[in-house]
Write a protein that holds these residues in place. Sequence first.
Motif, PDB file in Angstrom:
ATOM      1  N   LEU A 159       0.844  -1.191   0.000  1.00 24.30           N
ATOM      2  CA  LEU A 159       0.000   0.000   0.000  1.00 24.30           C
ATOM      3  C   LEU A 159       0.884   1.247   0.000  1.00 24.30           C
ATOM      4  O   LEU A 159       1.654   1.473   0.925  1.00 24.30           O
ATOM      5  CB  LEU A 159      -0.914   0.009   1.223  1.00 24.30           C
ATOM      6  CG  LEU A 159      -1.779   1.254   1.424  1.00 24.30           C
ATOM      7  CD1 LEU A 159      -2.717   1.453   0.240  1.00 24.30           C
ATOM      8  CD2 LEU A 159      -2.567   1.152   2.725  1.00 24.30           C
ATOM      9  N   TYR A 160       0.763   2.045  -1.060  1.00 27.85           N
ATOM     10  CA  TYR A 160       1.517   3.285  -1.173  1.00 27.85           C
ATOM     11  C   TYR A 160       0.732   4.433  -0.542  1.00 27.85           C
ATOM     12  O   TYR A 160      -0.496   4.349  -0.377  1.00 27.85           O
ATOM     13  CB  TYR A 160       1.807   3.588  -2.643  1.00 27.85           C
ATOM     14  CG  TYR A 160       2.662   2.540  -3.309  1.00 27.85           C
ATOM     15  CD1 TYR A 160       4.053   2.615  -3.295  1.00 27.85           C
ATOM     16  CD2 TYR A 160       2.077   1.446  -3.943  1.00 27.85           C
ATOM     17  CE1 TYR A 160       4.828   1.640  -3.895  1.00 27.85           C
ATOM     18  CE2 TYR A 160       2.844   0.469  -4.543  1.00 27.85           C
ATOM     19  CZ  TYR A 160       4.219   0.571  -4.516  1.00 27.85           C
ATOM     20  OH  TYR A 160       4.985  -0.413  -5.106  1.00 27.85           O
ATOM     21  N   ILE A 163      11.956  -0.527   7.659  1.00 28.58           N
ATOM     22  CA  ILE A 163      11.963   0.270   8.886  1.00 28.58           C
ATOM     23  C   ILE A 163      11.122  -0.378   9.985  1.00 28.58           C
ATOM     24  O   ILE A 163      11.211   0.010  11.150  1.00 28.58           O
ATOM     25  CB  ILE A 163      11.489   1.711   8.631  1.00 28.58           C
ATOM     26  CG1 ILE A 163      10.091   1.728   7.989  1.00 28.58           C
ATOM     27  CG2 ILE A 163      12.484   2.452   7.756  1.00 28.58           C
ATOM     28  CD1 ILE A 163       9.564   3.145   7.757  1.00 28.58           C
ATOM     29  N   ALA A 164      10.316  -1.366   9.629  1.00 29.74           N
ATOM     30  CA  ALA A 164       9.547  -2.126  10.623  1.00 29.74           C
ATOM     31  C   ALA A 164       9.105  -3.426   9.983  1.00 29.74           C
ATOM     32  O   ALA A 164       8.806  -3.467   8.794  1.00 29.74           O
ATOM     33  CB  ALA A 164       8.336  -1.327  11.094  1.00 29.74           C
ATOM     34  N   ALA A 204       6.936  -2.217   7.018  1.00 22.17           N
ATOM     35  CA  ALA A 204       6.979  -0.901   6.402  1.00 22.17           C
ATOM     36  C   ALA A 204       8.369  -0.694   5.825  1.00 22.17           C
ATOM     37  O   ALA A 204       9.374  -1.046   6.449  1.00 22.17           O
ATOM     38  CB  ALA A 204       6.666   0.196   7.423  1.00 22.17           C
ATOM     39  N   VAL A 205       8.421  -0.168   4.617  1.00 18.15           N
ATOM     40  CA  VAL A 205       9.692   0.163   3.991  1.00 18.15           C
ATOM     41  C   VAL A 205       9.622   1.605   3.521  1.00 18.15           C
ATOM     42  O   VAL A 205       8.540   2.162   3.329  1.00 18.15           O
ATOM     43  CB  VAL A 205      10.003  -0.774   2.791  1.00 18.15           C
ATOM     44  CG1 VAL A 205      10.059  -2.224   3.242  1.00 18.15           C
ATOM     45  CG2 VAL A 205       8.968  -0.606   1.686  1.00 18.15           C
ATOM     46  N   SER A 206      10.783   2.199   3.346  1.00 16.79           N
ATOM     47  CA  SER A 206      10.828   3.573   2.846  1.00 16.79           C
ATOM     48  C   SER A 206      11.590   3.604   1.533  1.00 16.79           C
ATOM     49  O   SER A 206      12.497   2.801   1.303  1.00 16.79           O
ATOM     50  CB  SER A 206      11.491   4.496   3.866  1.00 16.79           C
ATOM     51  OG  SER A 206      12.830   4.109   4.105  1.00 16.79           O
ATOM     52  N   ASN A 207      11.203   4.523   0.650  1.00 13.75           N
ATOM     53  CA  ASN A 207      11.911   4.668  -0.613  1.00 13.75           C
ATOM     54  C   ASN A 207      12.945   5.774  -0.508  1.00 13.75           C
ATOM     55  O   ASN A 207      13.203   6.314   0.572  1.00 13.75           O
ATOM     56  CB  ASN A 207      10.926   4.929  -1.766  1.00 13.75           C
ATOM     57  CG  ASN A 207      10.133   6.219  -1.564  1.00 13.75           C
ATOM     58  OD1 ASN A 207      10.489   7.085  -0.752  1.00 13.75           O
ATOM     59  ND2 ASN A 207       9.043   6.363  -2.298  1.00 13.75           N
ATOM     60  N   GLU A 208      13.564   6.108  -1.641  1.00 10.71           N
ATOM     61  CA  GLU A 208      14.628   7.108  -1.627  1.00 10.71           C
ATOM     62  C   GLU A 208      14.158   8.480  -1.167  1.00 10.71           C
ATOM     63  O   GLU A 208      14.941   9.273  -0.639  1.00 10.71           O
ATOM     64  CB  GLU A 208      15.271   7.226  -3.022  1.00 10.71           C
ATOM     65  CG  GLU A 208      16.062   6.011  -3.469  1.00 10.71           C
ATOM     66  CD  GLU A 208      15.201   5.033  -4.257  1.00 10.71           C
ATOM     67  OE1 GLU A 208      13.960   5.055  -4.086  1.00 10.71           O
ATOM     68  OE2 GLU A 208      15.767   4.237  -5.042  1.00 10.71           O
ATOM     69  N   ASP A 209      12.873   8.766  -1.345  1.00  4.47           N
ATOM     70  CA  ASP A 209      12.329  10.061  -0.936  1.00  4.47           C
ATOM     71  C   ASP A 209      11.880  10.073   0.516  1.00  4.47           C
ATOM     72  O   ASP A 209      11.415  11.104   1.014  1.00  4.47           O
ATOM     73  CB  ASP A 209      11.142  10.444  -1.834  1.00  4.47           C
ATOM     74  CG  ASP A 209      11.555  10.607  -3.283  1.00  4.47           C
ATOM     75  OD1 ASP A 209      12.702  11.060  -3.522  1.00  4.47           O
ATOM     76  OD2 ASP A 209      10.748  10.280  -4.179  1.00  4.47           O
ATOM     77  N   ASP A 224       9.384   8.289   1.632  1.00  3.79           N
ATOM     78  CA  ASP A 224       7.968   7.923   1.716  1.00  3.79           C
ATOM     79  C   ASP A 224       7.845   6.515   2.295  1.00  3.79           C
ATOM     80  O   ASP A 224       8.601   5.610   1.927  1.00  3.79           O
ATOM     81  CB  ASP A 224       7.311   7.962   0.342  1.00  3.79           C
ATOM     82  CG  ASP A 224       7.287   9.369  -0.247  1.00  3.79           C
ATOM     83  OD1 ASP A 224       7.264  10.329   0.545  1.00  3.79           O
ATOM     84  OD2 ASP A 224       7.289   9.492  -1.484  1.00  3.79           O
ATOM     85  N   VAL A 225       6.884   6.327   3.181  1.00  3.01           N
ATOM     86  CA  VAL A 225       6.681   5.031   3.819  1.00  3.01           C
ATOM     87  C   VAL A 225       5.669   4.210   3.019  1.00  3.01           C
ATOM     88  O   VAL A 225       4.599   4.699   2.655  1.00  3.01           O
ATOM     89  CB  VAL A 225       6.189   5.196   5.266  1.00  3.01           C
ATOM     90  CG1 VAL A 225       5.883   3.835   5.894  1.00  3.01           C
ATOM     91  CG2 VAL A 225       7.239   5.928   6.098  1.00  3.01           C
ATOM     92  N   ILE A 226       6.026   2.961   2.750  1.00  6.84           N
ATOM     93  CA  ILE A 226       5.183   2.022   2.018  1.00  6.84           C
ATOM     94  C   ILE A 226       4.826   0.893   2.980  1.00  6.84           C
ATOM     95  O   ILE A 226       5.709   0.301   3.603  1.00  6.84           O
ATOM     96  CB  ILE A 226       5.932   1.463   0.794  1.00  6.84           C
ATOM     97  CG1 ILE A 226       6.388   2.612  -0.122  1.00  6.84           C
ATOM     98  CG2 ILE A 226       5.060   0.476   0.032  1.00  6.84           C
ATOM     99  CD1 ILE A 226       7.419   2.190  -1.151  1.00  6.84           C
ATOM    100  N   SER A 227       3.532   0.613   3.120  1.00  9.99           N
ATOM    101  CA  SER A 227       3.069  -0.421   4.044  1.00  9.99           C
ATOM    102  C   SER A 227       2.902  -1.749   3.323  1.00  9.99           C
ATOM    103  O   SER A 227       2.475  -1.788   2.166  1.00  9.99           O
ATOM    104  CB  SER A 227       1.738  -0.008   4.680  1.00  9.99           C
ATOM    105  OG  SER A 227       1.865   1.213   5.371  1.00  9.99           O
TER     106      SER A 227
END
Length: 224
Positions: free
Chosen positions: A59-60, A116-117, A124-129, A131-134
């Motif tokens: 989920l973005y 990150i979690a 949850a992961v984060s991209n280069e910007d 932004d958190v992606i679930s």
Amino acid sequence: MKSKLRKLIAFILVIVLGAAAAVTGFAVSAATDTTVSSTEKRENAPARSALRDGIWQVLYKTGVTRLIAVDSVNQTVTAIEPDNGSCQTASYEYIDDMELYKIHTGDDSSVNRRVIANNGNTAAVSNEDGDVISLFYIDAADAKSFEFYTLNQLGMMARGCFEKEYGSSDGMVFSATMNADGSFYATINGMKGDKKEVTYTVDMLTGKGLDGNYETVDLSKYAE
């Protein structure tokens, strides 16, 4: 008398020293066993924050939701299109000490996703910007064996269900969207012009769920 006393003292010393040696030997042995056990545990444990193999719903922050299949054995991640089930696979590297996925997108280019979690079922992961992606864990299958009802299929199944229940669906459009809540449910709306005629919310694995009146419905009966 003195001779007996000396023998008694010597006997006591033998017992005390022998017991001390036994205790020392046990302590050394226990410490060694613990070290081996810890080493084995470290070697057998998976990377601390790596995503487990299987299907994840992604989920973005824009509300867009997608499916991916993670395969740590072959180090691939496969994007699965929820509309029609088509797949696109990319290789990756997981950098354990950075908890970072480096996903190769072709032509020597790549994107980074930092974990990150992760509790195994949600992550949850984060991209280069930043932004958190679930991510939500769905199933242990791989990309090839994973079976689900695509959004296109669910739209056609909903039309069949509506026609069985209400008759003609002429002039109606049935569109399905994957719910952005990690449930792996889809909502299908049957529209006639601007008017919503019917709604179904069903599990994309089974096709079962509820209609707009909260009555149970099984769209799998209308799968071709």
